[in-house]
Design a protein around this motif. Structure first.
Motif, PDB file in Angstrom:
ATOM      1  N   SER A  52      36.225  55.646  32.492  1.00 49.90           N
ATOM      2  CA  SER A  52      35.168  56.465  31.901  1.00 49.90           C
ATOM      3  C   SER A  52      35.621  57.184  30.635  1.00 49.90           C
ATOM      4  N   SER A  53      34.739  57.214  29.641  1.00 57.90           N
ATOM      5  CA  SER A  53      34.974  57.983  28.419  1.00 57.90           C
ATOM      6  C   SER A  53      33.635  58.471  27.890  1.00 57.90           C
ATOM      7  N   GLU A  54      33.650  59.632  27.282  1.00 64.15           N
ATOM      8  CA  GLU A  54      32.421  60.206  26.722  1.00 64.15           C
ATOM      9  C   GLU A  54      31.838  59.289  25.652  1.00 64.15           C
ATOM     10  N   HIS A  55      32.721  58.684  24.871  1.00 65.46           N
ATOM     11  CA  HIS A  55      32.330  57.782  23.783  1.00 65.46           C
ATOM     12  C   HIS A  55      31.455  56.644  24.313  1.00 65.46           C
ATOM     13  N   LEU A  56      31.880  56.006  25.403  1.00 69.88           N
ATOM     14  CA  LEU A  56      31.150  54.861  25.943  1.00 69.88           C
ATOM     15  C   LEU A  56      29.950  55.290  26.780  1.00 69.88           C
ATOM     16  N   CYS A  57      30.076  56.400  27.482  1.00 66.84           N
ATOM     17  CA  CYS A  57      28.933  56.886  28.262  1.00 66.84           C
ATOM     18  C   CYS A  57      27.761  57.243  27.354  1.00 66.84           C
ATOM     19  N   SER A  58      28.051  57.701  26.143  1.00 69.51           N
ATOM     20  CA  SER A  58      26.976  58.038  25.209  1.00 69.51           C
ATOM     21  C   SER A  58      26.187  56.806  24.792  1.00 69.51           C
ATOM     22  N   LEU A  59      26.783  55.617  24.977  1.00 66.22           N
ATOM     23  CA  LEU A  59      26.115  54.363  24.627  1.00 66.22           C
ATOM     24  C   LEU A  59      25.450  53.698  25.829  1.00 66.22           C
ATOM     25  N   GLY A  60      25.494  54.360  26.980  1.00 61.89           N
ATOM     26  CA  GLY A  60      24.777  53.846  28.143  1.00 61.89           C
ATOM     27  C   GLY A  60      25.658  53.316  29.258  1.00 61.89           C
ATOM     28  N   ALA A  61      26.981  53.394  29.100  1.00 65.08           N
ATOM     29  CA  ALA A  61      27.878  52.926  30.159  1.00 65.08           C
ATOM     30  C   ALA A  61      27.782  53.855  31.375  1.00 65.08           C
ATOM     31  N   THR A  62      27.887  53.271  32.554  1.00 61.22           N
ATOM     32  CA  THR A  62      27.818  54.030  33.799  1.00 61.22           C
ATOM     33  C   THR A  62      28.926  53.562  34.745  1.00 61.22           C
ATOM     34  N   GLU A  63      29.170  54.342  35.787  1.00 62.09           N
ATOM     35  CA  GLU A  63      30.221  54.001  36.733  1.00 62.09           C
ATOM     36  C   GLU A  63      29.681  53.140  37.874  1.00 62.09           C
ATOM     37  N   MET A  64      30.510  52.199  38.331  1.00 61.25           N
ATOM     38  CA  MET A  64      30.189  51.321  39.444  1.00 61.25           C
ATOM     39  C   MET A  64      31.385  51.336  40.401  1.00 61.25           C
ATOM     40  N   ASN A  65      31.116  51.410  41.705  1.00 60.68           N
ATOM     41  CA  ASN A  65      32.248  51.425  42.625  1.00 60.68           C
ATOM     42  C   ASN A  65      32.959  50.074  42.618  1.00 60.68           C
ATOM     43  N   ARG A  66      34.233  50.111  42.961  1.00 61.07           N
ATOM     44  CA  ARG A  66      35.064  48.911  42.831  1.00 61.07           C
ATOM     45  C   ARG A  66      34.558  47.753  43.692  1.00 61.07           C
ATOM     46  N   LYS A  67      34.088  48.030  44.870  1.00 61.23           N
ATOM     47  CA  LYS A  67      33.604  46.965  45.736  1.00 61.23           C
ATOM     48  C   LYS A  67      32.448  46.224  45.084  1.00 61.23           C
ATOM     49  N   GLN A  68      31.500  46.961  44.552  1.00 62.33           N
ATOM     50  CA  GLN A  68      30.357  46.332  43.893  1.00 62.33           C
ATOM     51  C   GLN A  68      30.801  45.599  42.630  1.00 62.33           C
ATOM     52  N   PHE A  69      31.726  46.193  41.912  1.00 65.01           N
ATOM     53  CA  PHE A  69      32.223  45.576  40.677  1.00 65.01           C
ATOM     54  C   PHE A  69      32.882  44.222  40.958  1.00 65.01           C
ATOM     55  N   THR A  70      33.739  44.165  41.961  1.00 61.64           N
ATOM     56  CA  THR A  70      34.415  42.901  42.268  1.00 61.64           C
ATOM     57  C   THR A  70      33.434  41.849  42.782  1.00 61.64           C
ATOM     58  N   LEU A  71      32.411  42.283  43.500  1.00 65.22           N
ATOM     59  CA  LEU A  71      31.374  41.338  43.933  1.00 65.22           C
ATOM     60  C   LEU A  71      30.624  40.780  42.729  1.00 65.22           C
ATOM     61  N   GLU A  72      30.329  41.640  41.762  1.00 67.02           N
ATOM     62  CA  GLU A  72      29.651  41.185  40.540  1.00 67.02           C
ATOM     63  C   GLU A  72      30.526  40.189  39.792  1.00 67.02           C
ATOM     64  N   LEU A  73      31.824  40.464  39.730  1.00 66.32           N
ATOM     65  CA  LEU A  73      32.724  39.561  39.012  1.00 66.32           C
ATOM     66  C   LEU A  73      32.758  38.180  39.649  1.00 66.32           C
ATOM     67  N   LYS A  74      32.823  38.119  40.965  1.00 62.16           N
ATOM     68  CA  LYS A  74      32.867  36.826  41.651  1.00 62.16           C
ATOM     69  C   LYS A  74      31.671  35.969  41.280  1.00 62.16           C
ATOM     70  N   LYS A  75      30.532  36.609  41.156  1.00 56.77           N
ATOM     71  CA  LYS A  75      29.312  35.878  40.825  1.00 56.77           C
ATOM     72  C   LYS A  75      29.234  35.555  39.331  1.00 56.77           C
ATOM     73  N   LEU A  76      29.476  36.542  38.495  1.00 56.43           N
ATOM     74  CA  LEU A  76      29.183  36.405  37.073  1.00 56.43           C
ATOM     75  C   LEU A  76      30.266  35.659  36.285  1.00 56.43           C
ATOM     76  N   THR A  77      31.523  35.772  36.696  1.00 58.76           N
ATOM     77  CA  THR A  77      32.564  35.065  35.936  1.00 58.76           C
ATOM     78  C   THR A  77      32.498  33.558  36.153  1.00 58.76           C
ATOM     79  N   ASN A  78      31.784  33.142  37.180  1.00 62.69           N
ATOM     80  CA  ASN A  78      31.602  31.712  37.444  1.00 62.69           C
ATOM     81  C   ASN A  78      30.234  31.197  37.009  1.00 62.69           C
ATOM     82  N   SER A  79      29.468  32.048  36.326  1.00 67.50           N
ATOM     83  CA  SER A  79      28.148  31.658  35.817  1.00 67.50           C
ATOM     84  C   SER A  79      28.239  31.470  34.313  1.00 67.50           C
TER      85      SER A  79
END
Length: 241
Positions: free
Chosen positions: A192-219
């Motif tokens: 997290s950084s103020e710089h990126l959050c000001s552009l719309g970045a948000t936090e995601m828990n690691r479990k959800q993030f790794t699940l997203e990666l499994k799906k999206l990196t193979n698409s």
């Protein structure tokens, strides 16, 4: 709890769930920066981050900062900068200069992880067509930019720099809009950084993030032609941005 040491070049990463909570996300040490290891790491939600003189340290923090392209926020002041058309933007026209500028901008800062070895590793990934850069130009001068890794429908942002006000934000805005056209679904911003959050970045828990990666990196994305669409650049003052 001791941090696992990657003894051999083919040693596997421990599960990300075993990462420390303090410091947040420290998972392992050692190993190397070979292309296959880096790509394996990013696909698992792991990235290297260490200072010169330290062993390679591997991280998977929880939560993870991410930016979904459709959640990009462009401030009024940034819109004004875009409408002035003061800068030109390119992709992959000078990856070496971008990574060197990112390294220089962090000397003396807490983020001195862009070591000579790290630069060499990412230059290799760029030569393999996996790592990419965005350049912001004022005439013939490079005044801002960013670089990262593209896998499937995910862009893993590594670092950005500005030599003039808001030029790193300008690079990110144009990158996000182009990635959206290519059907990218997620941009990893790491921590997290103020710089990126000001552009719309948000936090995601690691479990959800790794699940997203499994799906999206193979698409597959809809394009591997790492150049901005002409109409995206020349319609900078339109409502699309």
């Amino acid at each position: 709890m001791p941090v696992p040491w990657l003894e051999s070049s083919d040693a596997e990463f421990p599960p990300v769930e075993l990462a420390l909570t303090e410091p947040n996300g420290l998972l392992a040490a050692g190993g190397d920066l070979h292309a296959w290891r880096l790509l394996d790491a990013y696909q698992r939600g792991i990235f290297p981050w260490y200072e010169s003189g330290q062993p390679i340290l591997w991280w998977s923090p929880d939560p993870r900062l991410v930016l979904k392209p459709d959640q990009l926020r462009v401030s009024r002041s940034l819109r004004k900068l875009i409408k002035r058309r003061r800068y030109s933007l390119t992709m992959d026209s000078n990856f070496t200069a971008v990574i060197q500028s990112c390294a220089e901008s962090r000397r003396g800062d807490s983020g001195t992880w862009i070591t000579d070895d790290m630069q060499s590793a990412f230059l290799d990934l760029h030569a393999r067509g996996v790592a990419h850069s965005v350049e912001v130009w004022s005439g013939s001068s490079l005044v801002g930019g960013l670089y990262g890794i593209a896998m499937g429908q995910v862009f893993f942002g590594e670092s950005m720099f500005s030599k003039e006000d808001n030029t790193s934000k300008l690079a990110l805005v144009y990158l996000v809009k182009q990635l959206q056209r290519w059907n990218y679904q997620l941009i990893d911003c790491q921590v997290s950084s103020e710089h990126l959050c000001s552009l719309g970045a948000t936090e995601m828990n690691r479990k959800q993030f790794t699940l997203e990666l499994k799906k999206l990196t193979n698409s597959p994305a809809s394009s591997n032609n790492w150049q901005f669409d002409d109409d995206l650049i020349f319609t900078a003052a339109t409502d699309e941005l």
